[in-house]
Design a protein around this motif. Structure first.
Motif, short mmCIF file in Angstrom:
data_model
loop_
_atom_site.label_atom_id
_atom_site.label_comp_id
_atom_site.label_asym_id
_atom_site.label_seq_id
_atom_site.Cartn_x
_atom_site.Cartn_y
_atom_site.Cartn_z
N PHE A 527 0.85 -1.19 0.00
CA PHE A 527 0.00 0.00 0.00
C PHE A 527 0.89 1.25 0.00
CE2 PHE A 527 -1.96 -3.33 2.61
CZ PHE A 527 -3.10 -3.59 1.87
N ALA A 528 0.36 2.33 -0.54
CA ALA A 528 1.04 3.61 -0.50
C ALA A 528 0.42 4.46 0.60
CB ALA A 528 0.93 4.33 -1.85
N HIS A 532 4.94 6.73 1.29
CA HIS A 532 5.81 5.61 1.64
C HIS A 532 5.13 4.29 1.27
CE1 HIS A 532 8.69 8.04 3.96
NE2 HIS A 532 7.64 8.74 4.36
N GLU A 533 5.93 3.33 0.85
CA GLU A 533 5.39 2.00 0.59
C GLU A 533 5.29 1.24 1.90
OE1 GLU A 533 6.16 -1.92 -2.26
OE2 GLU A 533 7.83 -0.58 -1.76
N PRO A 553 17.81 -2.68 6.50
CA PRO A 553 18.09 -2.50 7.93
C PRO A 553 17.42 -1.28 8.55
CG PRO A 553 20.09 -3.13 6.78
CD PRO A 553 19.05 -2.91 5.74
N ASP A 554 17.30 -0.17 7.81
CA ASP A 554 16.73 1.04 8.37
C ASP A 554 15.24 1.21 8.10
OD1 ASP A 554 19.03 1.88 9.61
OD2 ASP A 554 19.74 3.04 7.89
N ASP A 555 14.63 0.22 7.43
CA ASP A 555 13.17 0.26 7.28
C ASP A 555 12.53 0.11 8.66
OD1 ASP A 555 13.25 0.58 4.56
OD2 ASP A 555 13.00 -1.56 4.11
N ILE A 556 11.31 0.62 8.79
CA ILE A 556 10.61 0.57 10.08
C ILE A 556 9.73 -0.67 10.11
CG2 ILE A 556 8.96 1.73 11.60
CD1 ILE A 556 9.96 4.38 10.47
N VAL A 572 11.64 3.22 4.01
CA VAL A 572 12.12 4.58 4.22
C VAL A 572 12.86 5.04 2.98
CG1 VAL A 572 12.30 4.23 6.71
CG2 VAL A 572 14.30 3.84 5.28
N GLY A 573 12.85 6.33 2.74
CA GLY A 573 13.51 6.87 1.57
C GLY A 573 14.95 7.25 1.84
#
Length: 644
Positions: A527-528, A532-533, A553-556, A572-573
């Motif tokens: 989903f958007a 953010h995806e 690693p830094d994605d939530i 995360v971008g």
């Protein structure tokens, strides 16, 4: 309620689906369409997408035609279908028999018996095979699909086997003669005269004076169901919005009203005889509920009419006309959907419920397995906790042994009880200790010490076993949640494979290997949200892949706290986690709460941390992870459609 694939809502009854009539008039329209498209067609393939559903794909020059027949009580029907369906990995026995006799055969005839809900499809070939007839009986919970050998008149097989213990009226099983369903002793509206109509109306008015006009039509005439009866009565100004339900009663019907009712019934039957069908459906403008379906056009309170030309239609498309308020109470009006074909109408009305029923049937087996395993583990854990509680009394055994040793000179051998000074008590009171009279005081003390050592070892083992039971119980509760929230047969099949991998289910002998079509696991939901995806794992296997392989690693990473639920990842971008706004994080938490067992709660705590702080213990089951550096946010469970 169940949300239909086309966006409409089907209000459900205790059996899970709202009642909607596939009556003899609707079957006449479906039969006419089937006859037009199928006669002379060759059977290309046969499938059984649901336990009580059969899908036949026939081939005419330049195109394929799909016929769906269902004996499921809540969506029993037969018609041309455009809807896509998932097939099980292993075809059932009835499907295999139909393939044996029908694939390669040509369709010679399609016929309906008067306005009874019995459709016959006749097949010839392939080669020199004797002709066969597939009989589809649409009779609610008594519906059936039966393959009959024309030469002998015997049943080759049926999707439901009806033995003498189930029905005293007739049996339907391989080798038995095929017998038509018993007659309902109703009038045939296609051949009834005005005099016969008046006689039936008078008889009903005498016997059942409180019966409404709609009830009279559906109870007196073959093939006239509730929806068709209401439409006919409305055109005679005897039913519709603004009129009390069930009015007027037959006892209050004047001759002019009776004549109008006859005229409208005769006009509807003329449409059926001439094949002039107008497929449409009514949808409540406020709730989205499908309120009626019709093949003889809309009721009198609607101004919609059948289009003069057939519009181009693709699955998922429909035309619609907004109408004025449908009742004097000021509801928001009714939408009449006009369809270019009978099949498209019935797909729209029945396919969503068919999918719901098929999904429920597919999940019921694994749901029972998981529920049984959960109950067994809960009993096992209770016994282990009781054993731990007993083992935790080991210190009392050590204390008794030390007191016996300290008081040994004062204890006489051969006694079963001894009064000893409790040196652990500041007041040095005496306590009573049990002894084995066959042992000396020193030997009694050693026996207590041995029992203490055994209890300590048992305590460690019991705690380890209980922890293993808790982990397995947590895993199965997670599986139970994913089964409950599964939205497709594909998702159920992936869960079934996972349970087979974990040893809870046996693998079907004809299961597709993972490399073949239909065997590869599907991807997570995507989903958007606020730029953010957001990715959501739909089962434990997907959770593992999503968290351990797909996420950076830094994605939530998010998960509902302390309850079974899906793993959720926010991509995360370039700005990293700091670039994810509080609003986006809250929306993702709402999705995580929705895809958890806390879905029905008003608010639920959701933990979030960076993916690099999530790890999987060695030997852990699918979907089971541990994490740290987490923070918690309270979120109201909301489906992605309301969030994105």
């Amino acid at each position: 309620m169940t949300i239909g694939s086309g966006g409409h809502i089907l209000h459900v009854n205790a059996c899970g689906v709202r009642d909607m009539t596939f009556d003899g008039i609707v079957m006449a329209a479906a039969t006419a369409e089937l006859r037009k498209l199928l006669e002379g067609a060759r059977v290309d393939s046969v499938h059984q997408p649901g336990k009580l559903d059969v899908l036949i794909v026939a081939r005419q020059p330049g195109r394929s035609i799909r016929i769906i027949a269902s004996a499921e009580a809540s969506c029993a029907r037969v018609h041309v279908s455009f809807a896509e369906r998932e097939n099980p990995p292993a075809p059932p026995a009835f499907c295999m028999l139909l393939r044996k006799h029908l694939v390669g055969a040509r369709i010679a005839r399609v016929s309906q018996r008067d306005l009874d809900r019995v459709l016959e499809i006749g097949f010839v070939g392939p080669y020199d095979d004797p002709p066969k007839t597939l009989v589809i009986e649409i009779m609610g919970r008594h519906s059936n699909i039966i393959l009959v050998d024309d030469a002998s008149g015997l049943v080759l097989d049926s999707i439901k086997h009806i033995g003498p213990t189930l029905s005293r009226v007739r049996t339907v099983r391989p080798g038995s003669p095929y017998v038509l369903p018993p007659s309902q002793e109703k009038l045939n509206p296609l051949r009834v005269s005005a005099g016969e109509f008046t006689e039936a109306l008078t008889r009903f008015a005498d016997d059942f004076p409180e019966v409404s006009c709609e009830e009279f039509l559906s109870r007196a005439f073959t093939g006239v169901g509730r929806d068709s009866a209401t439409i006919i009565a409305s055109r005679a100004s005897l039913a519709g919005p603004g009129r009390p339900s069930g009015e007027p009663r037959l006892a209050h019907l004047d001759p002019n009203a009776a004549m109008r009712l006859w005229t409208e019934l005769a006009a509807a039957m003329a449409c059926v005889r001439d094949g002039r069908f107008a497929p449409c459906a009514g949808v409540d403008g406020e709730t989205g509920e499908v309120t009626w379906i019709s093949v003889i056009g809309p009721p009198a309170w609607s101004t919609a009419a059948r289009p003069t030309s057939e519009p181009q239609w693709r699955p998922g498309q429909r035309t619609k006309q907004e109408l004025a308020p449908a009742s004097a109470s000021g509801s928001s009006g009714e939408t009449v959907l006009v369809f270019p074909s009978i099949g498209s109408l019935l797909d729209y009305a029945f396919t969503p419920r068919e999918k719901a029923v098929t999904l429920a049937a597919a999940s019921s087996e694994i749901s029972r397995v998981v529920a049984t395993a959960i109950e067994r583990l809960r009993r096992k854990l209770a016994a282990q906790e009781e054993e731990i509680a007993e083992a935790e009394k080991a210190d009392e055994l050590r204390r008794a042994g030390e007191l016996i040793s300290a008081n040994a000179p004062l204890i006489e051998q051969g006694r079963s009880l001894a009064q000893v000074v409790d040196y652990f008590d500041p007041e040095l009171r005496t306590v009573e200790v049990k002894l084995d009279p066959r042992l000396s005081p020193h030997e009694n003390a050693q026996e207590y010490f041995r029992r203490y050592s055994r209890a300590k070892r048992r305590l460690a083992a019991a705690r380890e076993q209980a922890e293993g039971t808790r982990v397995e119980l947590e895993y199965l509760e997670q599986v139970a949640t994913t089964i409950e929230q599964a939205e497709s047969l594909e998702a159920i099949e992936e869960i079934r494979r996972e349970l087979a991998d974990q040893g809870y289910l046996a693998r079907p002998r004809r299961e597709r290997p993972r490399g073949q079509k239909g065997g590869a696991p599907s991807g997570p939901l995507s989903f958007a949200v606020n730029g953010h995806e957001v990715l959501v794992g739909r089962n434990n296997t997907q959770n593992d892949v999503l968290t351990l392989k797909m996420a950076r690693p830094d994605d939530i990473w998010l998960h509902a706290r302390g309850v079974p639920g899906a793993h959720v990842i926010v991509r995360v971008g370039a700005k990293g986690p700091q670039g994810v706004s509080d609003e986006a994080l809250l929306r993702a938490a709402e999705i995580a709460a929705y895809y958890s067992s806390a879905r029905s709660a008003s608010k639920a705590p959701v933990d979030y941390t960076l993916r690099k702080h999530v790890r999987k213990p060695r030997g852990a089951r699918p979907g089971m992870v541990i994490y740290d550096h987490e923070r918690t946010i309270m979120a109201a469970p909301r489906p992605p459609g309301e969030v994105t």
